[in-house]
Design a protein around this motif. Sequence first.
Motif, PDB file in Angstrom:
ATOM      1  N   THR A   1       0.836  -1.194   0.000  1.00 55.83           N
ATOM      2  CA  THR A   1       0.000   0.000   0.000  1.00 55.83           C
ATOM      3  C   THR A   1       0.871   1.244   0.000  1.00 55.83           C
ATOM      4  O   THR A   1       1.752   1.399   0.847  1.00 55.83           O
ATOM      5  CB  THR A   1      -0.922   0.037   1.241  1.00 55.83           C
ATOM      6  N   SER A   2       0.640   2.109  -0.957  1.00 57.72           N
ATOM      7  CA  SER A   2       1.283   3.425  -0.947  1.00 57.72           C
ATOM      8  C   SER A   2       0.237   4.446  -0.526  1.00 57.72           C
ATOM      9  O   SER A   2      -0.938   4.321  -0.875  1.00 57.72           O
ATOM     10  CB  SER A   2       1.846   3.766  -2.328  1.00 57.72           C
ATOM     11  N   VAL A   3       0.680   5.447   0.231  1.00 59.24           N
ATOM     12  CA  VAL A   3      -0.269   6.374   0.847  1.00 59.24           C
ATOM     13  C   VAL A   3       0.120   7.812   0.558  1.00 59.24           C
ATOM     14  O   VAL A   3       1.294   8.187   0.639  1.00 59.24           O
ATOM     15  CB  VAL A   3      -0.319   6.161   2.380  1.00 59.24           C
ATOM     16  N   LYS A   4      -0.869   8.626   0.220  1.00 62.28           N
ATOM     17  CA  LYS A   4      -0.722  10.067   0.095  1.00 62.28           C
ATOM     18  C   LYS A   4      -1.813  10.718   0.948  1.00 62.28           C
ATOM     19  O   LYS A   4      -2.846  10.099   1.222  1.00 62.28           O
ATOM     20  CB  LYS A   4      -0.873  10.532  -1.356  1.00 62.28           C
TER      21      LYS A   4
ATOM     22  N   GLN B   1      -9.836   1.311   5.476  1.00 65.33           N
ATOM     23  CA  GLN B   1      -9.335   1.506   6.833  1.00 65.33           C
ATOM     24  C   GLN B   1      -8.325   2.654   6.899  1.00 65.33           C
ATOM     25  O   GLN B   1      -8.295   3.416   7.862  1.00 65.33           O
ATOM     26  CB  GLN B   1      -8.709   0.204   7.353  1.00 65.33           C
ATOM     27  N   PHE B   2      -7.504   2.786   5.885  1.00 65.49           N
ATOM     28  CA  PHE B   2      -6.555   3.898   5.868  1.00 65.49           C
ATOM     29  C   PHE B   2      -7.274   5.229   5.799  1.00 65.49           C
ATOM     30  O   PHE B   2      -6.863   6.217   6.424  1.00 65.49           O
ATOM     31  CB  PHE B   2      -5.591   3.762   4.682  1.00 65.49           C
ATOM     32  N   LYS B   3      -8.345   5.279   5.053  1.00 66.07           N
ATOM     33  CA  LYS B   3      -9.081   6.535   4.903  1.00 66.07           C
ATOM     34  C   LYS B   3      -9.684   6.990   6.233  1.00 66.07           C
ATOM     35  O   LYS B   3      -9.966   8.178   6.415  1.00 66.07           O
ATOM     36  CB  LYS B   3     -10.183   6.365   3.856  1.00 66.07           C
TER      37      LYS B   3
ATOM     38  N   SER C   1      -5.074   6.018  -0.169  1.00 67.37           N
ATOM     39  CA  SER C   1      -4.161   4.894  -0.320  1.00 67.37           C
ATOM     40  C   SER C   1      -4.468   4.110  -1.588  1.00 67.37           C
ATOM     41  O   SER C   1      -5.578   4.137  -2.111  1.00 67.37           O
ATOM     42  CB  SER C   1      -4.245   3.972   0.903  1.00 67.37           C
ATOM     43  N   SER C   2      -3.459   3.418  -2.037  1.00 65.02           N
ATOM     44  CA  SER C   2      -3.592   2.562  -3.207  1.00 65.02           C
ATOM     45  C   SER C   2      -2.947   1.222  -2.872  1.00 65.02           C
ATOM     46  O   SER C   2      -1.732   1.124  -2.729  1.00 65.02           O
ATOM     47  CB  SER C   2      -2.901   3.212  -4.409  1.00 65.02           C
TER      48      SER C   2
END
Length: 469
Positions: free
Chosen positions: A154-157, A210-212, A166-167
């Motif tokens: 997962t890459s996160v911005k 979940q990241f969001k 996240s992607s």
Amino acid sequence: LEFRRVLFRSWYFVTALLLALSSCKTIETVEPASAVLPYPPLNAETSTVTIPIEVELSNYLKEVEKAVPKSYSGKSEQCEGVSTSYAFKRDEIKFSGSGSKISYAVDGQLKLKINYCPKCHTLIDENGTCVVPRVYVSCGDNEPMRKFSLKYGTSVKVGSDYTFNSSTSLQKFDLIDPCELTIANIDVTKDVEKEITKQLKALENEIDKQFKSIDIKSTAKDTWKLLQEATQIPSYGYLSLSPSSLAMSDIQFSGKKASFNFNIGVAPTFTTEPPKIKEKPLPSLSASKENNGLSFGMDIVLSYDSLTNFVRSYFKGEVFAVKRKKIIIDDITVSGSKDNRIILKTKFSGTKKGTVYLLASPVLNDSLKRIELRNVDFDVESKSVLLKSAKWFFNSKINQLVEEKAVYDYSPMVEDMKKEINSSLNQEITPGVKMSGTMSNIVLNNIYYTTNHLILRAHLDGNLKLILD
């Protein structure tokens, strides 16, 4: 004749007495009116303050673990060709962050059922009927389930609205003990893996969801509000950072922690009185900015009383001899300013007594860290009176002595100020939020005047960080 002699002696005595009385006459001049010119306001310089943030992801990752189902089942049926049904279950997800990504490793077990029909017709059933008996095979069914291993990345911005974007993508899927499934000389293993992978990729949305839900906006709001409050620097005044923008660096992962920097654009100002601050709302998050350190101007206020103590210590009691005449400095005080010069009220006694006024220009000598009094001279009124009643006073060289002796070493003041500022920049603002900063350089640039004070304009360079526990 005798009468004329007595008369002459009387006239001589009276004349001598009048001359003596005249020579003892007190010299008093009118104090110059204090006059000041308006001086320019401090220019707010834009600086960047770095706030290192470290987020413990364990709780969020636990939510990911809860949200992702423990077991799955699915099937892909068709009349003609290979049909599959499968079921698999996973073990606990193992999270590991490194660099700009966070990875998830998952082990599990699966079982497969496959049937094959070479040819179908639809004469009897519109869904089709196999023209020959179907061939059935299985893997991990009625036997130990087959093991698999998969890995997500997962890459996160973080967006301008402070939400995590996240992607997540499936990076690897391996069957540790794969099934070798061949029906009618057709290897269907790859088809089976493709179907399972399709199901596993559906988990990506759960991870991104979940990241969001990670909340950094609340932290940003609290920090932004704190930065708008003035910090008191004892004995000097109040430092206001006046934040104007907020940016964020790329996120770096290490284990189960995420770290990044908030870079806040500030325009620091310094006031001697508590400032009135109009609170600004949290701005949108902008692109990352490089930390260029903390840089701002500051006015140091010196009262004329403090300058008086300095000048008085050098000149009170000083004696000047001019041939057979002498001048004793009884007191000298700073009483105001005129024409960008301070007024030195000088009381004296000796051959003459009275009060005169000198004007002097304080000049910064930053290479030697001192203030020097130059261009010392009598004010116009004092000069006019002395020319009429005590011209010899000019030969006392009092103005030259003032220039020679009135040298103020301000380095102890600067060091004391630096100590106070550094102490103020290294403290807890509120529970869980600490400032960490250092003023590395303080330079005095200009001198300005008010009716009661001398203003020393300084420029300060350093750095500042906010640490959130």
